[in-house]
Scaffold this active site. Structure first.
Site, PDB file in Angstrom:
ATOM      1  N   ARG A  92       0.797  -1.224   0.000  1.00 61.00           N
ATOM      2  CA  ARG A  92       0.000   0.000   0.000  1.00 61.00           C
ATOM      3  C   ARG A  92       0.831   1.277   0.000  1.00 61.00           C
ATOM      4  O   ARG A  92       0.434   2.282  -0.584  1.00 61.00           O
ATOM      5  CB  ARG A  92      -0.901   0.023   1.237  1.00 61.00           C
ATOM      6  CG  ARG A  92      -1.958  -1.005   1.274  1.00 61.00           C
ATOM      7  CD  ARG A  92      -2.763  -0.848   2.538  1.00 61.00           C
ATOM      8  NE  ARG A  92      -3.164   0.529   2.704  1.00 61.00           N
ATOM      9  CZ  ARG A  92      -4.207   1.076   2.115  1.00 61.00           C
ATOM     10  NH1 ARG A  92      -4.972   0.362   1.328  1.00 61.00           N
ATOM     11  NH2 ARG A  92      -4.492   2.348   2.311  1.00 61.00           N
ATOM     12  N   PRO A 122      -9.368   2.769   2.857  1.00 59.54           N
ATOM     13  CA  PRO A 122      -9.546   3.675   1.712  1.00 59.54           C
ATOM     14  C   PRO A 122      -8.489   4.790   1.675  1.00 59.54           C
ATOM     15  O   PRO A 122      -7.723   4.949   2.624  1.00 59.54           O
ATOM     16  CB  PRO A 122     -10.943   4.259   1.935  1.00 59.54           C
ATOM     17  CG  PRO A 122     -11.272   4.033   3.358  1.00 59.54           C
ATOM     18  CD  PRO A 122     -10.388   2.940   3.885  1.00 59.54           C
ATOM     19  N   ASP A 124      -9.493   8.038   0.589  1.00 57.27           N
ATOM     20  CA  ASP A 124     -10.286   9.242   0.319  1.00 57.27           C
ATOM     21  C   ASP A 124      -9.675  10.513   0.922  1.00 57.27           C
ATOM     22  O   ASP A 124      -9.691  11.580   0.299  1.00 57.27           O
ATOM     23  CB  ASP A 124     -11.736   9.051   0.818  1.00 57.27           C
ATOM     24  CG  ASP A 124     -11.810   8.582   2.267  1.00 57.27           C
ATOM     25  OD1 ASP A 124     -10.920   7.822   2.690  1.00 57.27           O
ATOM     26  OD2 ASP A 124     -12.740   8.983   2.984  1.00 57.27           O
ATOM     27  N   ASP A 306      -0.039  -1.139  15.587  1.00 56.59           N
ATOM     28  CA  ASP A 306       0.963  -2.065  15.045  1.00 56.59           C
ATOM     29  C   ASP A 306       1.627  -2.922  16.129  1.00 56.59           C
ATOM     30  O   ASP A 306       2.407  -3.816  15.814  1.00 56.59           O
ATOM     31  CB  ASP A 306       2.040  -1.296  14.271  1.00 56.59           C
ATOM     32  CG  ASP A 306       1.545  -0.857  12.899  1.00 56.59           C
ATOM     33  OD1 ASP A 306       0.430  -1.258  12.515  1.00 56.59           O
ATOM     34  OD2 ASP A 306       2.269  -0.111  12.218  1.00 56.59           O
ATOM     35  N   ILE A 328      -8.357   1.409  15.440  1.00 53.97           N
ATOM     36  CA  ILE A 328      -7.830   1.997  14.192  1.00 53.97           C
ATOM     37  C   ILE A 328      -8.283   1.198  12.959  1.00 53.97           C
ATOM     38  O   ILE A 328      -8.716   1.778  11.968  1.00 53.97           O
ATOM     39  CB  ILE A 328      -6.280   2.070  14.211  1.00 53.97           C
ATOM     40  CG1 ILE A 328      -5.768   2.715  15.498  1.00 53.97           C
ATOM     41  CG2 ILE A 328      -5.745   2.784  12.966  1.00 53.97           C
ATOM     42  CD1 ILE A 328      -6.014   4.197  15.642  1.00 53.97           C
ATOM     43  N   ARG A 398       8.701  -8.769   5.147  1.00 50.56           N
ATOM     44  CA  ARG A 398       8.309  -7.424   4.689  1.00 50.56           C
ATOM     45  C   ARG A 398       8.718  -6.365   5.690  1.00 50.56           C
ATOM     46  O   ARG A 398       8.989  -5.229   5.308  1.00 50.56           O
ATOM     47  CB  ARG A 398       6.781  -7.353   4.529  1.00 50.56           C
ATOM     48  CG  ARG A 398       6.228  -8.089   3.348  1.00 50.56           C
ATOM     49  CD  ARG A 398       4.770  -7.776   3.207  1.00 50.56           C
ATOM     50  NE  ARG A 398       4.560  -6.350   3.408  1.00 50.56           N
ATOM     51  CZ  ARG A 398       3.444  -5.795   3.841  1.00 50.56           C
ATOM     52  NH1 ARG A 398       2.405  -6.535   4.121  1.00 50.56           N
ATOM     53  NH2 ARG A 398       3.340  -4.504   3.995  1.00 50.56           N
TER      54      ARG A 398
HETATM   55  C1  UD1 Z   1       0.152   3.592   8.655  1.00 46.60           C
HETATM   56  C2  UD1 Z   1       1.188   2.505   8.853  1.00 46.60           C
HETATM   57  C3  UD1 Z   1       0.546   1.284   9.523  1.00 46.60           C
HETATM   58  C4  UD1 Z   1      -0.159   1.701  10.801  1.00 46.60           C
HETATM   59  C5  UD1 Z   1      -1.125   2.859  10.560  1.00 46.60           C
HETATM   60  C6  UD1 Z   1      -1.756   3.408  11.820  1.00 46.60           C
HETATM   61  C7  UD1 Z   1       2.719   2.794   7.012  1.00 46.60           C
HETATM   62  C8  UD1 Z   1       3.292   2.240   5.756  1.00 46.60           C
HETATM   63  N1  UD1 Z   1       1.728   2.112   7.559  1.00 46.60           N
HETATM   64  O1  UD1 Z   1      -0.828   3.076   7.773  1.00 46.60           O
HETATM   65  O2  UD1 Z   1       1.570   0.327   9.787  1.00 46.60           O
HETATM   66  O3  UD1 Z   1      -0.897   0.601  11.300  1.00 46.60           O
HETATM   67  O4  UD1 Z   1      -0.426   3.945   9.910  1.00 46.60           O
HETATM   68  O5  UD1 Z   1      -0.776   3.796  12.728  1.00 46.60           O
HETATM   69  O6  UD1 Z   1       3.178   3.809   7.505  1.00 46.60           O
HETATM   70  N2  UD1 Z   1      -8.389   5.861   6.427  1.00 46.60           N
HETATM   71  C9  UD1 Z   1      -9.483   6.259   5.679  1.00 46.60           C
HETATM   72  N3  UD1 Z   1      -9.263   7.061   4.583  1.00 46.60           N
HETATM   73  C10 UD1 Z   1      -8.016   7.477   4.226  1.00 46.60           C
HETATM   74  C11 UD1 Z   1      -6.911   7.079   5.002  1.00 46.60           C
HETATM   75  C12 UD1 Z   1      -7.127   6.264   6.111  1.00 46.60           C
HETATM   76  O7  UD1 Z   1     -10.623   5.900   5.984  1.00 46.60           O
HETATM   77  O8  UD1 Z   1      -7.882   8.189   3.224  1.00 46.60           O
HETATM   78  C13 UD1 Z   1      -8.602   5.002   7.635  1.00 46.60           C
HETATM   79  C14 UD1 Z   1      -7.900   3.657   7.551  1.00 46.60           C
HETATM   80  O9  UD1 Z   1      -8.675   2.713   6.851  1.00 46.60           O
HETATM   81  C15 UD1 Z   1      -7.719   3.315   9.011  1.00 46.60           C
HETATM   82  C16 UD1 Z   1      -7.484   4.677   9.654  1.00 46.60           C
HETATM   83  O10 UD1 Z   1      -7.971   5.635   8.732  1.00 46.60           O
HETATM   84  O11 UD1 Z   1      -8.897   2.755   9.539  1.00 46.60           O
HETATM   85  C17 UD1 Z   1      -6.034   5.006   9.963  1.00 46.60           C
HETATM   86  O12 UD1 Z   1      -5.250   4.727   8.834  1.00 46.60           O
HETATM   87  P1  UD1 Z   1      -3.884   5.487   8.517  1.00 46.60           P
HETATM   88  O13 UD1 Z   1      -3.428   6.202   9.734  1.00 46.60           O
HETATM   89  O14 UD1 Z   1      -4.054   6.260   7.270  1.00 46.60           O
HETATM   90  O15 UD1 Z   1      -2.915   4.247   8.260  1.00 46.60           O
HETATM   91  P2  UD1 Z   1      -1.859   4.071   7.090  1.00 46.60           P
HETATM   92  O16 UD1 Z   1      -1.194   5.362   6.811  1.00 46.60           O
HETATM   93  O17 UD1 Z   1      -2.488   3.323   5.973  1.00 46.60           O
END
Ligand code: UD1
Length: 421
Positions: A92, A122, A124, A306, A328, A398
């Site tokens: 991702r 997502p 978004d 994590d 989360i 990974r």
């Molecule tokens: C990053 C980390 C991951 C960690 C997570 C939360 C990396 C590569 N990965 O993932 O290991 O578990 O932070 O600390 O750095 N969400 C939405 N829309 C968006 C973006 C996020 O709905 O546009 C939701 C996600 O589905 C999730 C929540 O927001 O439920 C938090 O996600 P996010 O903090 O964005 O995680 P990542 O950046 O994907």
């Protein structure tokens, strides 16, 4: 597929070098797209995810040279603004090339990353941030096509909830904007601060990283820099918990307590001693068994999602009953049934798992569907009676550098079984 065979029950004594943070390195690699000068990164972990992103960056025109833990990334010219499905699907974080390509080239076509085992995930918030900065976003056949006329523009972005990825992605793109971009309700994770510091070293003007409001005053161009990736806080927490499960005393070299946030309090409450020394963290377990502690995962400085799977493994043999709430990701308890196969007593009800600690787990063949969950199973195996076979080691490769070597040097009986199925 490789497996790990672990015979549990041996306390851990020795030292483990903590590697550079995977989640930081991936974003710092993406930052190389923002400049035509070399970005030199040190303390880069040797991980499958970093290799995968290197391959994608090479396709986009970045010259990637890796020597030991040093990577030199030079994007003298962007050869392509297309990040294909095959490369983004597998990891991702590859999606993070969109913002830098858009900021530098005015366009990017990047495959949507899709969901993964732990939830829908997502993007978004990422896309709304780029739209607020003046980009047009179209979705076509599974791809995001982003374009902007000239440079990205000033914007005030209020994130409806905290997202690490969206905060980092918006910050990367905003460095080259024409004007100031303000991010509110920004994520405060240490990786955000690491990325901001690297971008500042490259000439970006960023204030407030690590707090809830980040202001980025765009510049016309960024330069190269030499920057050291911060130590991996998730790897740190995982090995600290390994001591909690197996007992013993281990020095985690290069580890930093301040990166662990609320996890420090939870681990100490559980009976671990964590002492910072000049070159790391000395971890030992007070009694013969940890105590039950309740946790709720939250954005930093709360308990990190994590480390939730590893904490569940620790609680599986703790004295007492603990409650673990995941806030989360919606589907992040897949390790619970696997731990149950080893004798753990875990009841999952929606986003809460109740873990009644047992004196000892028993080795079994197990398998996990994501990186952190796999690490939870490794920890459980270290304390279990008999042999555990952890399948699908590619998840661990990974994100955990030289895992079996690091554990074996502290006395763990762990062996990689090569497989070609
Ligand atoms: C990053 C980390 C991951 C960690 C997570 C939360 C990396 C590569 N990965 O993932 O290991 O578990 O932070 O600390 O750095 N969400 C939405 N829309 C968006 C973006 C996020 O709905 O546009 C939701 C996600 O589905 C999730 C929540 O927001 O439920 C938090 O996600 P996010 O903090 O964005 O995680 P990542 O950046 O994907």
């Amino acid at each position: 597929m490789d497996k790990l065979a672990i015979i549990g029950g041996r306390p851990l004594f020795g030292d483990i070098p903590i590697s550079g943070a995977k989640n930081s390195a991936l974003k710092l690699f993406a930052a190389s797209l923002l400049t035509d000068k070399p970005l030199i990164l040190t303390n880069v972990p040797k991980l499958a995810d970093v290799d995968m992103l290197s391959r994608l960056l090479a396709e986009l025109g970045v010259d990637v040279v890796r020597e030991g833990d040093r990577a030199t990334l030079t994007a003298a010219a962007i050869a392509s603004t297309l990040a294909p499905y095959d490369l983004v699907r597998k990891m991702r974080a590859s999606f993070n090339v969109l913002g830098p390509l858009l900021a530098r080239e005015g366009k990017a076509k990047v495959s949507l990353p899709g969901g993964c085992a732990i939830g829908a995930r997502p993007v978004d918030l990422h896309l709304k941030a780029f739209e607020a900065m003046g980009a047009s976003i179209e979705l076509d056949e599974g791809y995001v096509i982003a374009t902007v006329d000239g440079r990205l523009k000033s914007a005030r972005i209020d994130f409806p909830f905290v997202s690490v990825g969206a905060t980092e992605h918006a910050m990367l793109a905003a460095t080259l904007a024409d004007g100031e971009v303000e991010l509110n309700n920004a994520a405060c994770e240490p990786e955000i601060v690491d990325l901001a510091n690297c971008l500042i070293a490259m000439g970006a003007r960023i204030e407030g990283a690590g707090g809830q409001t980040i202001r980025i005053a765009g510049v016309e161009a960024l330069s190269g820099a030499t920057y050291e990736v911060m130590p991996d806080r998730i790897e740190t927490g995982a090995y600290a918990m390994a001591v909690g499960v197996a007992g013993g005393e281990v020095t985690l070299r290069n580890a930093r307590l301040d990166l662990l946030g609320a996890a420090v309090g939870s681990l100490r409450e559980a009976g671990l001693s964590l002492e910072e020394t000049g070159d790391g963290l000395v971890v030992s377990r007070a009694g013969s068994r940890c105590r039950a502690v309740d946790i709720v995962t939250k954005p930093f400085p709360g308990f990190p999602t994590d480390l939730q799977a590893q904490f569940m493994a620790l609680m599986a043999t703790a004295d007492g009953t603990s409650s673990i709430r995941e806030t989360i990701f919606e589907n992040r308890f897949m390790h619970a049934p696997e731990l149950a196969r080893m004798g753990a007593k875990i009841a999952v009800n929606g986003q809460t798992a109740t873990v009644a600690g047992v004196a000892r787990l028993k080795g079994a063949p197990v398998m996990a569907t994501d990186l952190r969950a796999s690490m939870g199973l490794i920890l459980a195996a270290l304390g279990a009676e008999g042999q555990t076979i952890v399948n699908r080691v590619y998840h661990l490769d990974r994100g955990f550098e030289r895992l079996e070597e690091k554990l074996a040097r502290c006395g763990a009986l762990v062996e990689r079984v090569r497989g070609d199925d």
